[in-house]
Motif scaffolding. Structure first.
Motif, mmCIF file in Angstrom:
data_model
loop_
_atom_site.group_PDB
_atom_site.id
_atom_site.type_symbol
_atom_site.label_atom_id
_atom_site.label_comp_id
_atom_site.label_asym_id
_atom_site.label_seq_id
_atom_site.Cartn_x
_atom_site.Cartn_y
_atom_site.Cartn_z
ATOM 1 N N ARG A 64 0.831 -1.198 0.000
ATOM 2 C CA ARG A 64 0.000 0.000 0.000
ATOM 3 C C ARG A 64 0.874 1.261 0.000
ATOM 4 N NH1 ARG A 64 -0.925 -3.443 3.159
ATOM 5 N NH2 ARG A 64 -2.792 -4.682 3.267
ATOM 6 N N ASP A 68 -2.219 5.102 2.708
ATOM 7 C CA ASP A 68 -3.386 4.210 2.677
ATOM 8 C C ASP A 68 -3.580 3.537 4.032
ATOM 9 O OD1 ASP A 68 -3.818 4.760 0.013
ATOM 10 O OD2 ASP A 68 -2.909 2.888 -0.716
ATOM 11 N N ALA A 72 -6.935 -1.098 3.219
ATOM 12 C CA ALA A 72 -6.943 -0.969 1.759
ATOM 13 C C ALA A 72 -6.231 -2.164 1.133
ATOM 14 C CB ALA A 72 -6.249 0.327 1.339
ATOM 15 N N PRO A 74 -3.686 -4.106 -1.196
ATOM 16 C CA PRO A 74 -2.371 -3.759 -1.751
ATOM 17 C C PRO A 74 -2.488 -3.507 -3.251
ATOM 18 C CG PRO A 74 -2.226 -5.717 -0.371
ATOM 19 C CD PRO A 74 -3.678 -5.425 -0.566
ATOM 20 N N SER A 75 -1.936 -2.383 -3.720
ATOM 21 C CA SER A 75 -2.064 -2.042 -5.139
ATOM 22 C C SER A 75 -0.793 -1.439 -5.732
ATOM 23 C CB SER A 75 -3.221 -1.049 -5.319
ATOM 24 O OG SER A 75 -2.959 0.148 -4.605
#
Length: 94
Positions: A64, A68, A72, A74-75
């Motif tokens: 993240r 974040d 949230a 993980p992106s």
């Protein structure tokens, strides 16, 4: 040394809200495998691939942004580069 070694991820889940991820190596020798120290990757990450390249271990995973919340997904793609030096697994800064 031409002998096949291994690298793998370990998780620690102590019943709280997080799952902590680590990478370790198992160095093969005439006496069998010897484990290295564990290197922390992150909390609640999303592992992608682990590979060997030119004597290095490369772990790819999503994490993240620092802004974040931990809830949230993980992106953010991240790679950690490591190498065994004198029997210790160390991170290589890139």
């Amino acid at each position: 040394d031409g002998i096949v070694d291994e690298a793998f991820l370990l998780t620690q889940d102590s019943g709280g809200s997080g799952t902590f991820y680590y990478v370790v190596a198992a160095i093969n020798s005439d006496d069998g495998y010897q484990g290295t120290n564990a290197v922390f990757l992150g909390d609640r990450i999303a592992p992608q691939t682990t590979e060997f390249r030119n004597g290095e271990i490369i772990v790819n995973y999503a994490t993240r942004r620092s802004t974040d919340p931990m809830t949230a997904s993980p992106s953010v793609g991240t790679s950690k580069y490591l190498k065994v030096m004198d029997g210790e697994l160390v991170e290589i800064n890139r």
